[in-house]
Design an enzyme around this catalytic site. Structure first.
Site, PDB file in Angstrom:
ATOM      1  N   ASN A  29       1.269  27.792  68.753  1.00 52.99           N
ATOM      2  CA  ASN A  29       2.729  27.859  68.526  1.00 52.99           C
ATOM      3  C   ASN A  29       3.030  28.288  67.091  1.00 52.99           C
ATOM      4  O   ASN A  29       3.685  27.602  66.320  1.00 52.99           O
ATOM      5  CB  ASN A  29       3.429  26.538  68.883  1.00 52.99           C
ATOM      6  CG  ASN A  29       2.916  25.350  68.095  1.00 52.99           C
ATOM      7  OD1 ASN A  29       1.777  25.372  67.624  1.00 52.99           O
ATOM      8  ND2 ASN A  29       3.727  24.331  67.943  1.00 52.99           N
ATOM      9  N   ASP A  68       1.664  23.686  73.407  1.00 47.15           N
ATOM     10  CA  ASP A  68       2.141  22.939  72.239  1.00 47.15           C
ATOM     11  C   ASP A  68       3.518  23.438  71.812  1.00 47.15           C
ATOM     12  O   ASP A  68       3.802  24.616  71.878  1.00 47.15           O
ATOM     13  CB  ASP A  68       1.159  23.113  71.078  1.00 47.15           C
ATOM     14  CG  ASP A  68       1.264  21.975  70.079  1.00 47.15           C
ATOM     15  OD1 ASP A  68       2.333  21.349  70.001  1.00 47.15           O
ATOM     16  OD2 ASP A  68       0.276  21.716  69.394  1.00 47.15           O
ATOM     17  N   ASP A 125      -3.937  16.494  65.690  1.00 44.06           N
ATOM     18  CA  ASP A 125      -2.614  17.141  65.719  1.00 44.06           C
ATOM     19  C   ASP A 125      -2.137  17.381  64.278  1.00 44.06           C
ATOM     20  O   ASP A 125      -0.960  17.200  63.954  1.00 44.06           O
ATOM     21  CB  ASP A 125      -1.593  16.309  66.498  1.00 44.06           C
ATOM     22  CG  ASP A 125      -0.312  17.096  66.788  1.00 44.06           C
ATOM     23  OD1 ASP A 125      -0.302  18.326  66.574  1.00 44.06           O
ATOM     24  OD2 ASP A 125       0.679  16.468  67.219  1.00 44.06           O
TER      25      ASP A 125
HETATM   26 ZN   LIG Z   1       0.292  19.803  68.224  1.00 38.00          ZN
END
Ligand SMILES: [Zn+2]
Length: 430
Positions: A101, A159, A298
């Site tokens: 993303n 994502d 993340d």
């Molecule tokens: Zn992520």
């Protein structure tokens, strides 16, 4: 590194060698030559190799972070390939997978191919590139999965935006299965700005839906950053039925809960948000029991000026590469919940297997991708010293127990005693 050094290799001497996949946990030496492990045993002769004292340290198969935002292309002021992969090396990670993303999103084979080439030139540790599961990541149209795979995508991810349309998700899962590419699915809140705790029902509901769709398509599925007890339970049930479901949890969801967040501090604003103490406990248990297979950070860098505009306006996300090992060791190992072997498996063999990467074992002939760490080193988190370009850590000022000492990929040091040793690309062995 000169060919001469490569020829003579490196001897890691006197460490505690742990490889849970081999049932190995013993004091000894590891000899590395020409990118591979040449021998593991007691009192090995260096035969001219560089000797590294691993006394008091643990040597294990290299850690892998399968969920990282490198922000390239498009937002290199937050992070770039060199800084993000240096942060990974500093944190003890020998490989990472980056999310698609970006700006623009990686939704075509050509874009994936370009990034694969770029990371090959700029990354300090090997980087696996994930592609978008849908065009522009909008959740409306599934990408050409075969082309993404042919161009080097390691996995496909949604994502950023959840896929609302069950039909699109079902097609995406079916296509991934057809091309043996793992979909990494964010079952997270979308549409509007969720505040702390708002998306609590949404995650288990989406996880249940995706499990249903994956079962219908007999397709493997991986869930990113699970944060609720109910979602962990749904994954437990799916595994019991024999479905090919895997999942990850982040160090921050394992170590923190909503109550830990100072009011208005955007360095505690992430998606999914920090949950209740009961959720955190359930997550810890799920990781210990292997219901949640692995830890992934993340790592979501944002520039200080973007995070300091007030909680509501600030973007979601926290960094994690340089604190992950310490946070997980502190929260799970030093608390007595999990063995060192368990932590190592959740941070190395499992993410490798999920991404379909070659196995790394501490045995002769395997690639020398190793992490060396001090499980007992106490240190205080100072984001100003991070290799990452960003500083948005919820662990700033905290004391952690456990830290990476050295990181080796393909038989070469990329980090030793906190120093990054190689600023140019390693020959990828992925
Ligand atoms: Zn992520």
């Amino acid at each position: 590194m000169s060919p001469e050094t490569e020829k003579t290799g490196i001897l890691l001497r006197g460490g505690r060698i742990i490889d849970p996949a081999l049932g190995l946990d013993e004091q000894g030496d590891v000899l590395v030559k020409a990118g591979r492990i040449a021998a593991v045993g007691a009192n090995l002769e260096p035969y001219g190799a560089e000797v590294f004292s691993a006394r008091g340290l643990i040597i294990c198969p290299g850690l892998v972070d399968m969920h990282v935002h490198l922000r390239s292309p498009g937002d290199e002021h937050k992070e770039d390939i060199a800084s993000g992969s240096a942060a990974a090396a500093a944190g003890g990670f020998t490989a990472l997978a980056c999310e698609p993303n970006t700006r623009p999103p990686l939704d075509s084979g050509m874009m994936v191919k370009q990034l694969v080439q770029k990371v090959g030139l700029e990354a300090i540790v090997p980087v696996c590139v994930k592609g978008c599961l849908t065009i522009a990541g909008r959740g409306e149209e599934v990408v050409d999965v075969g082309e993404m795979k042919a161009c080097g995508a390691t996995a496909l991810s949604n994502d950023g935006e959840p896929i609302e349309d069950a039909g699109v998700m079902k097609r995406g899962l079916a296509e991934c299965r057809r091309h043996t590419l793992i979909p990494t699915i964010h079952a997270e809140a979308g549409g509007g700005i969720p505040l702390q705790g708002d998306s609590h029902c949404r995650e288990p509901a989406l996880v249940a839906r995706e499990i249903f769709l994956a079962a219908k398509e007999r397709a493997p599925i991986h869930f990113s950053h699970i944060s609720t007890r109910e979602a962990a339970e749904a994954i437990y049930d799916a595994k019991k039925k024999g479905l090919a479901v895997t999942a990850e949890a982040t160090p921050h969801h394992i170590a923190l809960c909503g109550e830990d967040a100072p009011v208005g501090d955007a360095n505690f604003k992430m998606n999914p948000p920090l949950r209740s103490p009961a959720d955190r406990e359930a997550l810890q248990k799920a990781v210990v029991e292997g219901v949640i297979d692995c830890i992934a950070t993340d790592h979501a860098p944002h520039a200080p000026e973007e995070k300091s505009v007030g909680f509501t306006a600030a973007p979601f996300g926290v960094i994690g590469l340089e604190t992950a090992l310490g946070v997980v060791l502190t929260a799970l190992y030093h608390s007595g919940l999990m063995s060192l072997g368990g932590v190592i498996t959740a941070m190395s063999a499992r993410p490798r297997a999920i991404l379909g990467l070659p196995e790394v074992r501490l045995a002769e002939g395997f690639p020398a991708d190793l992490t060396v760490f001090d499980a007992d080193a106490q240190w205080s988190v100072e984001p100003e010293r991070f290799r990452s370009k960003s500083r948005n850590s919820p662990f700033a000022g905290k004391t952690l127990k456990g830290r990476a000492t050295a990181t080796m990929t393909a038989g070469r040091w990329v980090m030793k005693d906190g120093e990054i040793l190689d600023s140019i690309s390693q020959k990828s062995i992925l």
